[in-house]
Scaffold this motif. Structure first.
Motif, PDB file in Angstrom:
ATOM      1  N   THR A  73       2.025  62.698  23.897  1.00 23.93           N
ATOM      2  CA  THR A  73       1.920  63.177  25.279  1.00 23.93           C
ATOM      3  C   THR A  73       1.498  64.649  25.312  1.00 23.93           C
ATOM      4  O   THR A  73       1.733  65.397  24.349  1.00 23.93           O
ATOM      5  N   HIS A  93      -0.163  56.140  21.847  1.00 24.85           N
ATOM      6  CA  HIS A  93       0.397  56.021  23.188  1.00 24.85           C
ATOM      7  C   HIS A  93       1.697  56.826  23.326  1.00 24.85           C
ATOM      8  O   HIS A  93       2.173  57.038  24.452  1.00 24.85           O
ATOM      9  N   GLN A  94       2.249  57.268  22.202  1.00 25.64           N
ATOM     10  CA  GLN A  94       3.455  58.096  22.237  1.00 25.64           C
ATOM     11  C   GLN A  94       3.130  59.588  22.175  1.00 25.64           C
ATOM     12  O   GLN A  94       4.042  60.416  22.235  1.00 25.64           O
ATOM     13  N   LYS A 152       1.324  65.080  33.330  1.00 31.97           N
ATOM     14  CA  LYS A 152       1.693  64.626  31.987  1.00 31.97           C
ATOM     15  C   LYS A 152       0.902  63.365  31.639  1.00 31.97           C
ATOM     16  O   LYS A 152       0.961  62.366  32.361  1.00 31.97           O
ATOM     17  N   LEU A 153       0.192  63.439  30.532  1.00 29.10           N
ATOM     18  CA  LEU A 153      -0.660  62.332  30.102  1.00 29.10           C
ATOM     19  C   LEU A 153      -0.312  61.921  28.680  1.00 29.10           C
ATOM     20  O   LEU A 153       0.424  62.607  27.969  1.00 29.10           O
ATOM     21  N   ALA A 154      -0.863  60.809  28.274  1.00 28.16           N
ATOM     22  CA  ALA A 154      -0.678  60.311  26.904  1.00 28.16           C
ATOM     23  C   ALA A 154      -1.986  59.712  26.425  1.00 28.16           C
ATOM     24  O   ALA A 154      -2.802  59.206  27.223  1.00 28.16           O
ATOM     25  N   GLU A 182       0.453  67.950  28.491  1.00 27.23           N
ATOM     26  CA  GLU A 182       0.418  68.363  29.889  1.00 27.23           C
ATOM     27  C   GLU A 182      -0.863  69.130  30.178  1.00 27.23           C
ATOM     28  O   GLU A 182      -1.312  69.935  29.354  1.00 27.23           O
TER      29      GLU A 182
END
Length: 265
Positions: free
Chosen positions: A55, A52-53, A68-70, A57
Motif C-alpha cells: 500500500t 495486493h498487500q 490510500k492505494l495498493a 498514499e
C-alpha cells in the motif's frame, strides 16, 4: 561430473536471485496547489510479490486529504514454488555428491541407488520445467503491475489535466530475469542427466543383455549354416568325381570299335 559441479551452483543462483529480491519505484504528483503536491512517492515491494498487500498514499490535490492505494496482483504462488524447487534441488544435489564420492559401494548395492537417483532426476527435471514456466509468467505479471505508468492510472489526481504526474524511478528487475534464465538452465541440466543416470540402472543393463542374446543366437546359427554348406559342398564334389569315373572308362573303350572293324576287313 558436470551434474555434481553445476547442479548446486545453478540452484543457488536460481533461488538467491529470486528469493532475495527487493525493489521499488518512485512517483511524482504535482498539484496545481504546490502545497498539496508530493514529488517523491516511494513504493517498495519484495519477494514473495504479494503486490495486493503493498500500500501507499498519494495526494488527491483537493486539500490535504490523502488517497490510500495498493498495487494489483499476487505472484507469490509461482515465486514460492520456484524457490522451493530450487532449495530442494540444491539439498538433493549436495546429498548425491556426498554419496557419489564417499558411498559408491552402497550406491550400487542391490541397484537401489541408481533406481532412486533416476526417479528423483526425472521428477526434478519436470519440477524445474513447471516452476520456471510458472515463474516466468509470474514475473511478467509483476512487471506489468509495478510499471509506473500503470500505477499512475490508479491515482485519481492524475486524471485531472491540471495536475502533473510522472515516474521518477522504475524498478530494476535484472536479477529476476536472471532467476528465470537459471531456472531453465537447471531444467536443461537435470533433463540432460537423465540418460547418464539411466545407464547406471538395471533397466539399461537388462536391455543390453536382451539385445545381445538374439545377436549371439543369430551368429551361432550362421556359423552352423556355413559349416553344413561346406560339408555339403565337399560331399557333392566327391560324388561328382565318382560319377565321372564311368564316363572316362567308356571314353577309353571307344577305340575298340575301329579295331574290330579292321580285323573284319
Amino acid at each position: 561430473m558436470c551434474m555434481v559441479i553445476f547442479a548446486p551452483l545453478f540452484a543457488i543462483f536460481a533461488f538467491a536471485t529470486c528469493g532475495g529480491y527487493s525493489g521499488g519505484l518512485r512517483l511524482s504528483v504535482d498539484c496545481v496547489n504546490k502545497t498539496e503536491s508530493n514529488l517523491s512517492i516511494d513504493i517498495a515491494f519484495a519477494y514473495p510479490f504479494r503486490l495486493h498487500q503493498v500500500t501507499f498514499e498519494v495526494p488527491t490535490c483537493e486539500g490535504k486529504e490523502r488517497q490510500k492505494l495498493a498495487l494489483i496482483g499476487d505472484s507469490s504462488s509461482s515465486a514460492e514454488f520456484f524457490v522451493t524447487v530450487a532449495v530442494f534441488a540444491f539439498l538433493y544435489s549436495l546429498a548425491a555428491t556426498v554419496v557419489y564420492i564417499f558411498f559408491q559401494n552402497k550406491y550400487r548395492e542391490n541397484n537401489r541407488g541408481p533406481l532412486i537417483d533416476f526417479i528423483v532426476t526425472v521428477v526434478f527435471s519436470f519440477l524445474w520445467l513447471v516452476g520456471s514456466s510458472a515463474w516466468a509468467k509470474g514475473l511478467s505479471d509483476v512487471k506489468v503491475a509495478t510499471d509506473p505508468k500503470e500505477v499512475l492510472q490508479l491515482v485519481s489526481a492524475c486524471k485531472q489535466p491540471s495536475n502533473k504526474c510522472m515516474a521518477v524511478h522504475s524498478p530494476v528487475m535484472s536479477s529476476l530475469n536472471t532467476s528465470v534464465v537459471f531456472g531453465f538452465l537447471n531444467f536443461i541440466l537435470w533433463a540432460g542427466n537423465i540418460w547418464f543416470v539411466f545407464k547406471e540402472t538395471c533397466w539399461h543393463s537388462s536391455g543390453q543383455r536382451y539385445l545381445s542374446d538374439p545377436m549371439e543366437k543369430h551368429s551361432s546359427s550362421y556359423n552352423q549354416g556355413g559349416y553344413n554348406q561346406e560339408s555339403y559342398g565337399s560331399s557333392s564334389g566327391y560324388n561328382q568325381q565318382a560319377s565321372l569315373g564311368p564316363s572316362s572308362d567308356e571314353f577309353g573303350q571307344q577305340p575298340s570299335g575301329p579295331t574290330s572293324f579292321t580285323n573284319q576287313i
